[in-house]
Write a protein that holds these residues in place. Structure first.
Motif, PDB file in Angstrom:
ATOM      1  N   TYR A 116      -3.738  34.757  48.849  1.00 20.64           N
ATOM      2  CA  TYR A 116      -2.944  33.993  48.618  1.00 20.64           C
ATOM      3  C   TYR A 116      -1.633  34.684  48.822  1.00 20.64           C
ATOM      4  O   TYR A 116      -1.880  35.280  47.704  1.00 20.64           O
ATOM      5  N   LEU A 117      -0.835  34.215  49.172  1.00 22.71           N
ATOM      6  CA  LEU A 117       0.228  34.545  49.363  1.00 22.71           C
ATOM      7  C   LEU A 117       1.479  34.271  47.866  1.00 22.71           C
ATOM      8  O   LEU A 117       1.538  33.032  47.748  1.00 22.71           O
ATOM      9  N   MET A 118       1.793  34.963  46.672  1.00 21.92           N
ATOM     10  CA  MET A 118       2.475  34.586  46.034  1.00 21.92           C
ATOM     11  C   MET A 118       4.144  34.817  45.593  1.00 21.92           C
ATOM     12  O   MET A 118       4.024  36.169  46.946  1.00 21.92           O
ATOM     13  N   ASP A 119       5.019  34.407  45.647  1.00 23.00           N
ATOM     14  CA  ASP A 119       6.585  34.536  45.422  1.00 23.00           C
ATOM     15  C   ASP A 119       7.164  34.831  46.586  1.00 23.00           C
ATOM     16  O   ASP A 119       8.198  35.515  47.367  1.00 23.00           O
ATOM     17  N   VAL A 120       6.823  34.259  47.647  1.00 27.02           N
ATOM     18  CA  VAL A 120       7.237  33.660  49.076  1.00 27.02           C
ATOM     19  C   VAL A 120       6.760  32.817  49.866  1.00 27.02           C
ATOM     20  O   VAL A 120       5.940  32.075  50.094  1.00 27.02           O
ATOM     21  N   ASP A 121       7.921  32.526  50.205  1.00 24.75           N
ATOM     22  CA  ASP A 121       8.368  30.656  50.719  1.00 24.75           C
ATOM     23  C   ASP A 121       9.275  30.754  52.706  1.00 24.75           C
ATOM     24  O   ASP A 121       9.326  32.243  52.805  1.00 24.75           O
ATOM     25  N   GLN A 122       9.361  29.866  52.892  1.00 24.96           N
ATOM     26  CA  GLN A 122       9.883  30.064  53.516  1.00 24.96           C
ATOM     27  C   GLN A 122      10.884  30.811  54.104  1.00 24.96           C
ATOM     28  O   GLN A 122      11.557  30.892  55.480  1.00 24.96           O
ATOM     29  N   ASP A 123      11.508  30.725  52.621  1.00 24.49           N
ATOM     30  CA  ASP A 123      12.775  31.051  53.186  1.00 24.49           C
ATOM     31  C   ASP A 123      13.382  32.526  53.177  1.00 24.49           C
ATOM     32  O   ASP A 123      14.112  33.373  53.757  1.00 24.49           O
ATOM     33  N   THR A 124      12.453  32.996  52.537  1.00 22.85           N
ATOM     34  CA  THR A 124      12.201  34.893  52.297  1.00 22.85           C
ATOM     35  C   THR A 124      11.069  34.973  53.719  1.00 22.85           C
ATOM     36  O   THR A 124      10.897  36.848  53.558  1.00 22.85           O
ATOM     37  N   LEU A 125      10.266  34.084  53.870  1.00 22.64           N
ATOM     38  CA  LEU A 125       8.952  35.246  54.664  1.00 22.64           C
ATOM     39  C   LEU A 125       9.323  36.018  56.360  1.00 22.64           C
ATOM     40  O   LEU A 125       9.144  36.774  56.049  1.00 22.64           O
ATOM     41  N   ARG A 126      10.526  35.704  56.596  1.00 23.82           N
ATOM     42  CA  ARG A 126      11.408  36.130  58.119  1.00 23.82           C
ATOM     43  C   ARG A 126      11.631  37.466  56.915  1.00 23.82           C
ATOM     44  O   ARG A 126      11.864  38.858  57.997  1.00 23.82           O
ATOM     45  N   TYR A 127      12.058  38.351  56.054  1.00 21.10           N
ATOM     46  CA  TYR A 127      11.814  39.507  55.628  1.00 21.10           C
ATOM     47  C   TYR A 127      10.927  41.009  55.577  1.00 21.10           C
ATOM     48  O   TYR A 127      11.276  41.919  55.236  1.00 21.10           O
ATOM     49  N   TYR A 128       9.720  39.807  55.383  1.00 13.39           N
ATOM     50  CA  TYR A 128       8.229  40.314  55.726  1.00 13.39           C
ATOM     51  C   TYR A 128       8.031  41.418  57.195  1.00 13.39           C
ATOM     52  O   TYR A 128       7.043  41.650  57.308  1.00 13.39           O
ATOM     53  N   TYR A 129       8.910  40.815  57.779  1.00 13.79           N
ATOM     54  CA  TYR A 129       8.971  40.725  59.155  1.00 13.79           C
ATOM     55  C   TYR A 129       9.571  41.319  60.045  1.00 13.79           C
ATOM     56  O   TYR A 129      11.171  41.348  60.740  1.00 13.79           O
ATOM     57  N   PRO A 130       9.973  42.596  59.380  1.00 12.30           N
ATOM     58  CA  PRO A 130      10.989  43.935  59.898  1.00 12.30           C
ATOM     59  C   PRO A 130      11.502  44.120  61.867  1.00 12.30           C
ATOM     60  O   PRO A 130      12.555  43.879  62.273  1.00 12.30           O
ATOM     61  N   GLU A 131      10.834  43.507  62.460  1.00 20.40           N
ATOM     62  CA  GLU A 131      10.932  43.383  63.812  1.00 20.40           C
ATOM     63  C   GLU A 131      12.486  42.726  63.951  1.00 20.40           C
ATOM     64  O   GLU A 131      12.366  42.203  65.137  1.00 20.40           O
ATOM     65  N   PHE A 132      12.566  41.014  63.034  1.00 18.38           N
ATOM     66  CA  PHE A 132      13.274  40.041  64.066  1.00 18.38           C
ATOM     67  C   PHE A 132      14.749  40.627  63.770  1.00 18.38           C
ATOM     68  O   PHE A 132      15.339  39.830  63.427  1.00 18.38           O
ATOM     69  N   SER A 133      14.594  41.464  62.164  1.00 19.65           N
ATOM     70  CA  SER A 133      15.705  42.210  62.085  1.00 19.65           C
ATOM     71  C   SER A 133      16.710  41.966  62.980  1.00 19.65           C
ATOM     72  O   SER A 133      17.846  41.914  62.891  1.00 19.65           O
ATOM     73  N   GLU A 134      16.305  42.683  64.375  1.00 16.39           N
ATOM     74  CA  GLU A 134      16.903  43.049  65.143  1.00 16.39           C
ATOM     75  C   GLU A 134      18.112  41.861  66.086  1.00 16.39           C
ATOM     76  O   GLU A 134      18.704  41.864  66.422  1.00 16.39           O
ATOM     77  N   TYR A 135      17.299  40.474  65.770  1.00 16.47           N
ATOM     78  CA  TYR A 135      17.656  38.922  66.306  1.00 16.47           C
ATOM     79  C   TYR A 135      18.064  38.553  65.110  1.00 16.47           C
ATOM     80  O   TYR A 135      19.010  37.599  65.443  1.00 16.47           O
ATOM     81  N   GLU A 136      18.093  38.826  64.274  1.00 18.14           N
ATOM     82  CA  GLU A 136      18.063  38.291  62.996  1.00 18.14           C
ATOM     83  C   GLU A 136      20.055  38.016  63.508  1.00 18.14           C
ATOM     84  O   GLU A 136      20.674  38.674  63.135  1.00 18.14           O
ATOM     85  N   GLY A 137      20.985  36.462  63.269  1.00 20.79           N
ATOM     86  CA  GLY A 137      22.259  36.505  62.856  1.00 20.79           C
ATOM     87  C   GLY A 137      22.620  36.400  64.864  1.00 20.79           C
ATOM     88  O   GLY A 137      23.823  35.386  65.173  1.00 20.79           O
ATOM     89  N   LYS A 138      21.714  36.105  65.828  1.00 16.84           N
ATOM     90  CA  LYS A 138      22.272  35.679  67.232  1.00 16.84           C
ATOM     91  C   LYS A 138      21.435  34.672  67.435  1.00 16.84           C
ATOM     92  O   LYS A 138      21.772  33.817  68.764  1.00 16.84           O
ATOM     93  N   CYS A 139      21.016  33.502  66.190  1.00 14.08           N
ATOM     94  CA  CYS A 139      20.041  32.638  66.908  1.00 14.08           C
ATOM     95  C   CYS A 139      21.564  31.707  66.709  1.00 14.08           C
ATOM     96  O   CYS A 139      22.486  31.424  66.172  1.00 14.08           O
ATOM     97  N   ARG A 140      21.494  30.518  67.423  1.00 16.28           N
ATOM     98  CA  ARG A 140      22.228  29.560  67.226  1.00 16.28           C
ATOM     99  C   ARG A 140      22.250  28.919  65.501  1.00 16.28           C
ATOM    100  O   ARG A 140      24.251  28.448  65.466  1.00 16.28           O
ATOM    101  N   PHE A 141      21.686  28.384  64.830  1.00 19.03           N
ATOM    102  CA  PHE A 141      22.236  28.303  63.878  1.00 19.03           C
ATOM    103  C   PHE A 141      21.585  29.307  62.376  1.00 19.03           C
ATOM    104  O   PHE A 141      21.011  29.987  62.579  1.00 19.03           O
TER     105      PHE A 141
END
Length: 296
Positions: free
Chosen positions: A225-250
């Protein structure tokens, strides 16, 4: 004398020093200070009895800790070794990601080791390597049937204290016996019916692998069970997403069903592992269920 606590049971601490193990108690001053010695602590101790087997003593001082983990409750850890089988049992990728997030929360380097290499296909090996090297892990493949496959792992463990964790039935006890021959770990037989191993570890223990090499064995987990992680912070634990952060419409894109999501597009194009992206979505769904007001 100086040594390291390798086990704590019923108020006694086993301290390893100079190739010997001493059965020690902690002086009352620790209780008065509200400090509890932990497995992994470097300590100063005095020998009170050299006739008993094991010899006995008292822990009189704790050396400064580099870090302290809560689960498992252990001190002075350098890295984490996460062990999964390639097959028999097949890995739960969702559980694997949970472990990786938990390790990242502890700010520990992660070594991801896939065991039972002799049962794997080249395609399985390639897919696992590409998937998890992309998220920053050191990825290794081992087999108890091939001692030579452990060479790279031994090199990464040498001179470090490593937390070893992973689900039951993946060969943890067998691997420990090969890395730490004096451990004498009981190996559980894999259930043919449910393809899970019998969990043979009952407590946190630090096992000496020679020199300053130690493994911290922990009980196998079937869920995390993951503690201290939620829908607002989960993305930061997927470093391969970082290249695309800021490129979404929203700017507030959750990378789920939003239009023009760069992360989802990268996953569809194979630039992000579909395994990892699927796990991300499953965890986001879990967080949504925890918080009914979360809009997917």
């Amino acid at each position: 004398m100086e040594g390291k606590i390798i086990k704590s049971i019923a108020g006694f601490y086993e301290v390893y020093a100079g190739g010997n193990v001493y059965r020690c108690r902690a002086r009352g001053l620790f209780r008065a200070l509200g400090v509890k010695p932990l497995v992994g602590d470097d300590v100063e101790f005095e020998v009170t009895d050299t006739v008993s087997d094991p010899m006995e003593g008292n822990v009189i001082r704790l050396m400064p800790r580099r870090n302290e983990l809560v689960r498992p409750n252990v001190a002075n850890v350098d890295q984490a070794l996460l062990l999964f089988a390639i097959t028999h049992p097949a890995p739960s990728y969702n559980m694997l990601d949970r472990f990786l997030i938990s390790i990242a929360q502890r700010e520990l380097p992660a070594i991801l080791c896939f065991n039972k290499l002799d049962l794997a296909t080249d395609r399985e090996i390639r897919e696992l390597r590409e998937t998890y090297e992309a998220c920053g892990c050191t990825v290794l493949f081992t087999s108890a049937r091939d001692p030579g496959s452990l060479t790279a792992l031994r090199d990464l463990l040498e001179g470090r204290t490593t937390v070893l964790t992973g689900p039951s039935g993946v060969g943890k006890s067998t691997l420990i016996n090969m890395i730490c021959p004096g451990a004498g770990m009981e190996t559980g037989e894999l259930s043919r019916k449910i393809q899970r191993g019998k969990n043979t570890t009952r407590h946190v223990e630090l096992l000496a692998g020679g020199g300053d090499t130690y493994l911290v064995d922990t009980p196998g987990f079937t869920s995390l069970y993951l503690m201290d992680v939620d829908q607002d912070t989960l993305r930061y634990y997927y470093p391969e997403f970082s290249e695309y952060e800021g490129k979404c419409r929203f700017n507030t894109c959750a990378h789920m069903k939003e239009p023009d999501c760069a992360v989802r597009s990268a996953a569809e194009e194979g630039k992000i592992s579909p395994i990892r992206y699927r796990n991300y979505r499953e965890l986001m769904e879990e967080f949504r269920d925890r918080k009914p007001d979360y809009k997917k």
